[in-house]
Motif scaffolding. Structure first.
Motif, PDB file in Angstrom:
ATOM      1  N   LEU A 120     -25.815  17.239 -84.037  1.00 22.39           N
ATOM      2  CA  LEU A 120     -25.432  17.033 -85.879  1.00 22.39           C
ATOM      3  C   LEU A 120     -24.123  17.231 -86.203  1.00 22.39           C
ATOM      4  O   LEU A 120     -23.455  17.825 -86.812  1.00 22.39           O
ATOM      5  CB  LEU A 120     -26.153  18.192 -86.181  1.00 22.39           C
ATOM      6  CG  LEU A 120     -28.075  17.843 -86.214  1.00 22.39           C
ATOM      7  CD1 LEU A 120     -28.554  18.449 -86.855  1.00 22.39           C
ATOM      8  CD2 LEU A 120     -28.388  16.470 -87.502  1.00 22.39           C
ATOM      9  N   GLU A 121     -22.920  18.070 -84.828  1.00 22.73           N
ATOM     10  CA  GLU A 121     -21.729  18.207 -84.832  1.00 22.73           C
ATOM     11  C   GLU A 121     -20.897  16.899 -85.761  1.00 22.73           C
ATOM     12  O   GLU A 121     -19.983  17.282 -86.615  1.00 22.73           O
ATOM     13  CB  GLU A 121     -21.302  18.297 -83.420  1.00 22.73           C
ATOM     14  CG  GLU A 121     -21.399  19.240 -82.839  1.00 22.73           C
ATOM     15  CD  GLU A 121     -21.039  19.264 -81.384  1.00 22.73           C
ATOM     16  OE1 GLU A 121     -19.884  18.928 -81.187  1.00 22.73           O
ATOM     17  OE2 GLU A 121     -21.347  19.729 -80.564  1.00 22.73           O
ATOM     18  N   SER A 136     -28.842  27.654 -90.832  1.00 25.92           N
ATOM     19  CA  SER A 136     -29.817  27.743 -89.532  1.00 25.92           C
ATOM     20  C   SER A 136     -29.192  27.550 -88.064  1.00 25.92           C
ATOM     21  O   SER A 136     -28.913  27.111 -87.287  1.00 25.92           O
ATOM     22  CB  SER A 136     -30.966  26.937 -89.682  1.00 25.92           C
ATOM     23  OG  SER A 136     -31.559  26.152 -88.375  1.00 25.92           O
ATOM     24  N   LEU A 137     -28.246  25.841 -88.678  1.00 30.07           N
ATOM     25  CA  LEU A 137     -27.413  25.518 -87.467  1.00 30.07           C
ATOM     26  C   LEU A 137     -26.071  26.200 -87.132  1.00 30.07           C
ATOM     27  O   LEU A 137     -25.798  26.067 -85.932  1.00 30.07           O
ATOM     28  CB  LEU A 137     -26.426  23.637 -88.137  1.00 30.07           C
ATOM     29  CG  LEU A 137     -27.244  22.520 -88.659  1.00 30.07           C
ATOM     30  CD1 LEU A 137     -26.350  21.773 -89.868  1.00 30.07           C
ATOM     31  CD2 LEU A 137     -28.533  22.303 -87.771  1.00 30.07           C
ATOM     32  N   GLU A 168     -28.799  20.547 -78.138  1.00 34.17           N
ATOM     33  CA  GLU A 168     -29.634  18.882 -78.201  1.00 34.17           C
ATOM     34  C   GLU A 168     -29.054  18.892 -78.951  1.00 34.17           C
ATOM     35  O   GLU A 168     -27.955  18.087 -79.991  1.00 34.17           O
ATOM     36  CB  GLU A 168     -30.232  18.573 -77.176  1.00 34.17           C
ATOM     37  CG  GLU A 168     -30.850  18.394 -75.547  1.00 34.17           C
ATOM     38  CD  GLU A 168     -31.579  17.793 -75.547  1.00 34.17           C
ATOM     39  OE1 GLU A 168     -32.668  17.114 -75.806  1.00 34.17           O
ATOM     40  OE2 GLU A 168     -32.371  17.981 -74.154  1.00 34.17           O
ATOM     41  N   LYS A 169     -29.670  19.481 -80.606  1.00 41.56           N
ATOM     42  CA  LYS A 169     -29.906  19.141 -81.510  1.00 41.56           C
ATOM     43  C   LYS A 169     -28.706  19.264 -82.413  1.00 41.56           C
ATOM     44  O   LYS A 169     -27.848  18.679 -83.169  1.00 41.56           O
ATOM     45  CB  LYS A 169     -30.953  20.354 -82.291  1.00 41.56           C
ATOM     46  CG  LYS A 169     -31.095  19.586 -84.251  1.00 41.56           C
ATOM     47  CD  LYS A 169     -32.281  18.835 -83.389  1.00 41.56           C
ATOM     48  CE  LYS A 169     -31.939  18.167 -85.366  1.00 41.56           C
ATOM     49  NZ  LYS A 169     -33.052  16.542 -84.942  1.00 41.56           N
ATOM     50  N   GLU A 177     -37.168  27.282 -84.641  1.00 41.71           N
ATOM     51  CA  GLU A 177     -37.047  26.165 -85.259  1.00 41.71           C
ATOM     52  C   GLU A 177     -35.560  25.552 -86.033  1.00 41.71           C
ATOM     53  O   GLU A 177     -35.438  26.637 -86.888  1.00 41.71           O
ATOM     54  CB  GLU A 177     -37.862  25.853 -85.816  1.00 41.71           C
ATOM     55  CG  GLU A 177     -38.657  25.247 -85.166  1.00 41.71           C
ATOM     56  CD  GLU A 177     -40.069  24.426 -85.648  1.00 41.71           C
ATOM     57  OE1 GLU A 177     -40.623  23.948 -86.371  1.00 41.71           O
ATOM     58  OE2 GLU A 177     -41.586  24.749 -84.686  1.00 41.71           O
ATOM     59  N   ILE A 178     -34.951  24.863 -85.431  1.00 41.29           N
ATOM     60  CA  ILE A 178     -33.569  24.479 -86.117  1.00 41.29           C
ATOM     61  C   ILE A 178     -33.845  23.528 -87.365  1.00 41.29           C
ATOM     62  O   ILE A 178     -34.613  23.007 -87.473  1.00 41.29           O
ATOM     63  CB  ILE A 178     -32.392  23.609 -85.427  1.00 41.29           C
ATOM     64  CG1 ILE A 178     -32.011  24.046 -83.971  1.00 41.29           C
ATOM     65  CG2 ILE A 178     -31.263  23.795 -86.733  1.00 41.29           C
ATOM     66  CD1 ILE A 178     -31.643  23.753 -83.910  1.00 41.29           C
TER      67      ILE A 178
END
Length: 277
Positions: free
Chosen positions: A187-188, A170-171, A182-183, A162-163
């Motif tokens: 968050l970019e 983690s990212l 997608e996450k 999980e992110i």
């Protein structure tokens, strides 16, 4: 029409993104996320920037990232996709070579810098639950640290389930695993370095010359992987044959050998037939 992004886990692409002098903020962000030092890294100098065509085509060449920080630390990052069954000793060897190499520059043992190896792995290696593990030199009995000059990191991409948007490592790990996650896309905008890495990956992916180099590197990596698979399979065949012959020599029947070793009984019969006197 959307551009199909290159896999950032391919060492050539990884080095172009994280080891580029044009994008130091990407490397700084990744290193701070991984090392989590009390004195954050603010500057990096990348030491091995050249990537020649010979490196691209050579299956046994290493396209790693080697850098120094404003704190005087020397950091080596390796992106490894295939498990060649030697990663821990290999990383220790690389660390020792880098550390010893610094002696030639400094000339004094007391001046040798803190040297950190970061291994980003696309496979599971350690018997640890966490995807990021750090190893240092400590007293076995009381846990007191001997020195901080040696630090070894293992980031195992498949272990991150999980992110955690509050954990930059983690990212970055999620980005390496799937830059179109997608996450990560969501968050970019929040993280400049992550956005910069995505833009650079997209640029590389659109460039016909980079596409050719990417294909060549993929072919070289596949050749290396096939070599190790064949070597491993041949080694396993030799070990199975030796085990079966030894157990037959002890008078065990084929069924018992298969039960004890999990070697297929058909293979045991073939070995017996091949080596019968």
């Amino acid at each position: 029409m959307c551009t199909q992004l290159f896999d950032p886990k391919v060492d050539y692409i990884f080095k172009n993104i994280f080891g580029s002098e044009k994008h130091p903020n990407i490397l700084i962000s990744f290193l701070n996320a991984c090392i989590k030092s009390k004195s954050p890294i603010t500057e990096v100098k990348i030491k091995n920037t050249e990537i020649t065509k010979e490196y691209i085509e050579e299956s046994f060449s290493r396209l790693d990232v080697l850098a120094t920080t404003q704190n005087g630390e020397v950091i080596n990052i390796e992106m490894q996709r295939a498990d060649e069954k030697n990663m821990i000793k290999r990383s220790l060897y690389y660390w020792s070579k880098i550390f010893a190499g610094e002696y030639k520059v400094k000339g004094k043992y007391s001046s040798l810098p803190r040297t950190i190896c970061i291994n980003v792995l696309d496979f599971k290696l350690l018997e640890e639950e966490k995807f990021h593990n750090v190893y240092i030199l400590k007293n076995k009995e009381n846990n007191n640290m001997l020195t901080d000059v040696m630090e070894m990191h293992f980031v195992e991409i498949p272990k991150m389930k999980e992110i955690d948007q509050d954990d930059m490592l983690s990212l970055w790990t999620a980005f390496l695993n799937d830059p179109n996650n997608e996450k990560i896309v969501e968050l970019e905008a929040k993280y400049d370095a992550l956005h910069e890495a995505k833009i650079e990956l997209a640029r590389l992916s659109r460039d016909p010359k980079e596409a050719e180099l990417y294909r060549m590197r993929e072919n070289a990596i596949n050749e290396r992987r096939n070599f190790f698979l064949e070597t491993f399979e041949n080694g396993r065949e030799d070990r199975d044959t030796e085990i079966v012959l030894n157990m037959l020599g002890e008078g065990l029947d084929e069924g018992m050998i298969s039960k004890l070793t999990k070697i297929d009984i058909i293979k045991i019969k073939e070995i017996r037939e091949k080596y019968k006197s």
